[in-house]
Design an enzyme around this catalytic site. Structure first.
Site, PDB file in Angstrom:
ATOM      1  N   GLU A 180       0.822  -1.209   0.000  1.00 42.75           N
ATOM      2  CA  GLU A 180       0.000   0.000   0.000  1.00 42.75           C
ATOM      3  C   GLU A 180       0.858   1.263   0.000  1.00 42.75           C
ATOM      4  OE1 GLU A 180      -3.032  -0.499  -0.947  1.00 42.75           O
ATOM      5  OE2 GLU A 180      -2.994   1.700  -0.772  1.00 42.75           O
ATOM      6  N   SER A 214      19.483  -8.203  -7.439  1.00 39.99           N
ATOM      7  CA  SER A 214      18.426  -8.357  -8.446  1.00 39.99           C
ATOM      8  C   SER A 214      18.682  -9.414  -9.520  1.00 39.99           C
ATOM      9  CB  SER A 214      18.138  -7.023  -9.128  1.00 39.99           C
ATOM     10  OG  SER A 214      17.899  -6.007  -8.192  1.00 39.99           O
ATOM     11  N   HIS A 274       3.728 -10.004  -9.356  1.00 37.78           N
ATOM     12  CA  HIS A 274       5.171 -10.185  -9.284  1.00 37.78           C
ATOM     13  C   HIS A 274       5.788  -9.098  -8.398  1.00 37.78           C
ATOM     14  CE1 HIS A 274       9.367 -10.535 -10.336  1.00 37.78           C
ATOM     15  NE2 HIS A 274       9.360  -9.283 -10.773  1.00 37.78           N
ATOM     16  N   SER A 275       5.348  -7.874  -8.583  1.00 36.01           N
ATOM     17  CA  SER A 275       5.845  -6.736  -7.801  1.00 36.01           C
ATOM     18  C   SER A 275       4.853  -5.599  -7.977  1.00 36.01           C
ATOM     19  CB  SER A 275       7.222  -6.291  -8.311  1.00 36.01           C
ATOM     20  OG  SER A 275       7.080  -5.645  -9.570  1.00 36.01           O
TER      21      SER A 275
END
Lengths: 394, 420
Positions: B96, B182, B311-312
């Site tokens: 959020e 990453s 996913h993100s």
């Protein structure tokens, strides 16, 4: 990568052929080589078929006196000596890569597995990204990892692990983790017949990568001291070994360990008119060019061996150019984007008003490294001499 | 390979030295230990009836085979439950907060909490963890405080990573959790190296390496598996097969029987488990750990699960999958609800405790969140450190150059949010 052994054998055979000796050829044939594999040279020694002699003459440095007893060593023996010292001193140190167990395709690890055990000197599967990734992990766990990439030409599968991982480990973790105890060693540079995939000098690809160090020695004495410094350095290092010097370069090298500092260029000859900068094999080329310039033009050259590509010793090079006003940088790697570009760019920023002539770069052409055309490709002493002459007459 | 052996089949390959004898009609090849066959037959890959999925609880949290019940004490199982739910709460709030522009990016762990907690609980606290990016529950199980999760996401002065990386790239030396990066699968061969070093040090330590089924397609995964097997490393490869790599479903990721089936190809003992069954994950990891350390060999655990979230925050998965599919997993087969049902049937949890814990965990997360927001970011001079152990001369010059630049042009930079 299995071509290396074949290449080495072929090389030896060709040298024999060029020498025109029948005896050794017969012995080798008796050893079971396939008939018709190579025909001996004709009896009158066809000059057109004879291979080139080396484009440089190795100049040994005077025997070092400050590090104790020395021994005559060639470059691969100096590497073995450094590795031997490291494994003796550091019980966590391990050496691994393709074919290192039996001694390595260039004999750099001969005797070490017998001396230190198979858990410390061992072969890995044929996989460069694995070799480097594995090495990073050993280093992250706090042990000393000495990885070998069989030829610098084959380092590219490991590029991601080197650039995205090894180089960035400390920074991205806020110094919680690092792989500083990783050293990657790899044979580098032209060898007379290596062509596209056994001759490359890829230092420029890595120069663009903050977080790693790239080091290239010009001689056995330099190699041992610099390699020991790389192994002990708390940052991941790539150590490129000029393969053409493995056997050709011989000098007195201390038996005990010693360190040559990283990121420090060496002025190996002082001069007043032109600064010549190179690294690895090319140092011997420019040394000869300095003699030629002195003899033919009465020009005094300052010769600098850069030694560490990154982080590089800007101060020593600039100090020299401020004195001489002229700079020539030479490397085998292709001209465009080669490391000479970085040196040239920085020097013109720092020494603009001191320059008497544009900075000269004498490099390989912007082509892959050719086989039969090698004598034309390499930045030999004539090309360097010619560029120097133009600079003097600017 | 047509191998569908259950669980950890004893196929640890001790390559036998073939005794060369030219009189024998047996194969003499150094490359394989096998008999001749005179019938031409291709081995059929078995993907219709793949490697079976080990589970302990059914979807209603009831133990199926009592002999597989780990009989964990109440305190421990409650810790499982609270860790998974706290993670879930933190995920909701941080997701959020990204939507509201407070943090730049976030990745949730919805649906995979069981894989994190079940495996983390089966390890020693000093076992080194190499993760991918969807393993925050492992760190949470090791009591990484909310303050530090938030600090990393906000990149504030408390971030151990000094604000260098995008959110969810956690790391903790103290808790033996290697900082996330990453690039996918790069951690796999690294974990193998760390395991080799642990073996040499006689550390009695296992290394665990997490990755998704998508990352398992990378060359680094192949490299890691092969090195671990040939170099005999004490490592657990833990694959979270959650059905998707961003939008790419497993049917486009591989054509064989998932990741577990690859293990035997490398000579690695392998198992497939129900990743939403925290006890199955726990049992498999526990046994793998015991044997990996005792026998110095790798283990591969493929935990089947489902990525309930996107996913993100940069992804909207409604673009490539149906809401019905997602709802099924959220409602019918969720690690948290299955464990809750187990707890309730044992009398260790009830609706009142659930209500109270939800309120408490939410309050804890909100407090940490508000504090993290208020903190300053680290000094811009920290942009330059840790590239090397020592700062090179040229980099120091660049650092000084930025300092000078800010003296003149500082008003155009968000200096108020940063420490001096």
């Amino acid at each position: 990568m299995g071509m290396a052994a074949t290449a080495a054998t072929a090389g030896r055979l060709l040298r024999l052929r060029a020498a025109g000796t029948e005896g050794p050829w017969r012995r080798l044939r008796a050893a079971g080589l396939p008939r018709g594999f190579l025909q001996p040279a004709s009896a009158d020694g066809d000059a057109a078929q004879r291979r080139q002699v080396a484009h440089f003459t190795f100049q040994p440095d005077p025997e070092p006196l400050e590090y104790g007893q020395t021994q005559k060593m060639n470059l691969f023996q100096a590497v073995t000596s450094a590795l031997d010292n490291s494994l003796a001193k550091d019980p966590t140190a391990v050496i691994f890569g393709e074919d290192v167990a039996f001694g390595g395709v260039f004999r750099c690890t001969v005797g070490l597995r017998d001396k230190y055990g198979k858990d410390r000197v061992f072969n890995t599967p044929l996989c460069e990204q694995g070799i480097v990734g594995f090495g990073i992990g050993i280093a992250v766990a706090g042990a000393t990892a000495i990885a070998e990439i069989q030829f610098a030409d084959y380092i590219f599968p490991a590029f991601d692990q080197i650039v995205n991982e090894a180089a960035k480990y400390r920074y991205r973790s806020g110094d919680l983790f690092n792989c500083g105890s990783l050293t990657i060693r790899s044979p580098w540079g032209c060898v007379g017949h290596g062509a596209l995939y056994h001759s490359q000098s890829p230092e420029a690809f890595f120069a663009h990568c903050p977080g790693i160090k790239v080091v290239i020695p010009r001689s056995p004495f330099q190699a041992k001291g610099l390699l020991l410094s790389c192994i002990e350095d708390k940052n991941p290092c790539i150590f490129f070994e000029p393969k053409i010097l493995y056997r050709a370069a011989v000098e007195q090298v201390p038996i005990e360990p010693y360190n040559i500092p990283l990121s420090q260029a060496e002025v190996i000859q002082e001069g007043s008119d032109v600064t010549l900068v190179a690294w690895g094999t090319q140092v011997h080329v420019i040394r000869e060019v300095a003699s030629m310039a002195h003899e033919k033009l009465g020009v005094s050259c300052e010769v600098i061996d850069l030694r560490t590509i990154i982080p590089w010793d800007v101060d020593t090079v600039c100090k020299s150019v401020i004195k001489t006003g002229r700079l020539l940088v030479s490397h085998e790697a292709p001209l465009t984007g080669g490391f000479a570009s970085e040196i040239s760019s920085t020097v013109q920023e720092e020494c603009f008003l001191n320059l008497e002539a544009p900075i000269s770069r004498v490099c390989g052409y912007d082509t892959p490294f050719p086989h039969i055309f090698e004598p034309f490709y390499i930045p030999d002493k004539w090309k360097c001499y010619d560029a120097l002459r133009k600079m003097i007459n600017y | 390979m047509g191998v569908s052996s259950p669980a950890f089949s004893p196929q640890h390959s001790q390559r036998q030295q073939q005794h060369f004898s030219s009189l024998d009609d047996k194969p003499q090849f150094p490359g394989a230990s096998a008999e001749f066959i005179d019938k031409l037959e291709f081995i059929q890959p078995n993907v219709i009836s793949g490697i079976p999925i080990y589970r302990v609880m059914d979807r209603q949290g009831q133990i199926i085979n009592p002999s597989e019940d780990p009989h964990l004490p109440q305190e421990k199982v409650l810790k499982f439950y609270k860790t998974m739910t706290l993670l879930n709460t933190m995920d909701r709030i941080l997701y959020e907060s990204q939507r509201q522009g407070r943090i730049s990016f976030y990745m949730t762990n919805y649906g995979e909490e069981g894989t994190h907690v079940g495996s983390a609980a089966a390890l020693d606290n000093t076992d080194l963890v190499f993760g991918q990016y969807r393993e925050a529950g492992v760190l949470m199980y090791r009591n990484y405080p909310l303050e530090l999760f938030m600090a990393q996401c906000y990149g504030n002065v408390s971030d151990l990573g000094k604000g260098r990386q995008m959110p969810v790239h956690y790391g903790c030396r103290e808790r033996h959790f290697v900082t996330i990066s990453s690039p996918l699968a790069t951690q796999i061969p690294q974990a193998v190296g760390a395991a080799y070093a642990a073996k040499r040090a006689n550390a009695n330590r296992v290394i665990i390496c997490y990755f998704g089924e998508g990352a398992a397609s990378e060359g680094d995964a192949h490299a890691g598996f092969n090195f671990a097997a040939t170099l005999e490393c004490p490592i657990i490869f833990f694959c979270r097969n959650n059905g998707y790599a961003i939008s790419t479903p497993t049917s486009e990721q591989y054509r064989g029987d998932g990741i577990a089936a690859r293990g035997p190809g490398y000579g690695i003992l392998s198992i497939r488990v129900d990743g939403n069954d925290v006890f199955a994950v726990y049992n498999a990891t526990k046994e793998a750990r015991r044997r990996a350390v005792a026998e110095n060999q790798p283990f591969l655990i493929e935990a089947m699960t489902y990525r309930i979230g996107h996913h993100s925050t940069s992804d909207d998965s409604s673009a490539y999958r149906s809401v019905d599919e997602v709802n099924y997993w959220d409602k019918q087969d969720h690690p948290i609800s299955r464990l809750r049902q187990y707890l309730q049937s044992r009398g260790w949890w009830d609706d009142e405790q659930e209500k109270a814990w939800r309120k408490q965990s939410r309050r804890k997360v909100m407090e940490a969140f508000e504090q993290a927001e208020r903190k300053l970011k680290p000094s811009p001079s920290l942009l330059f450190s840790d590239v090397y152990q020592e700062m090179p001369t040229q980099l120091r010059k660049q650092q000084e150059s930025l300092a000078r630049h800010l003296q003149t042009y500082g008003e155009h930079y968000p200096l108020d949010h940063f420490e001096k």
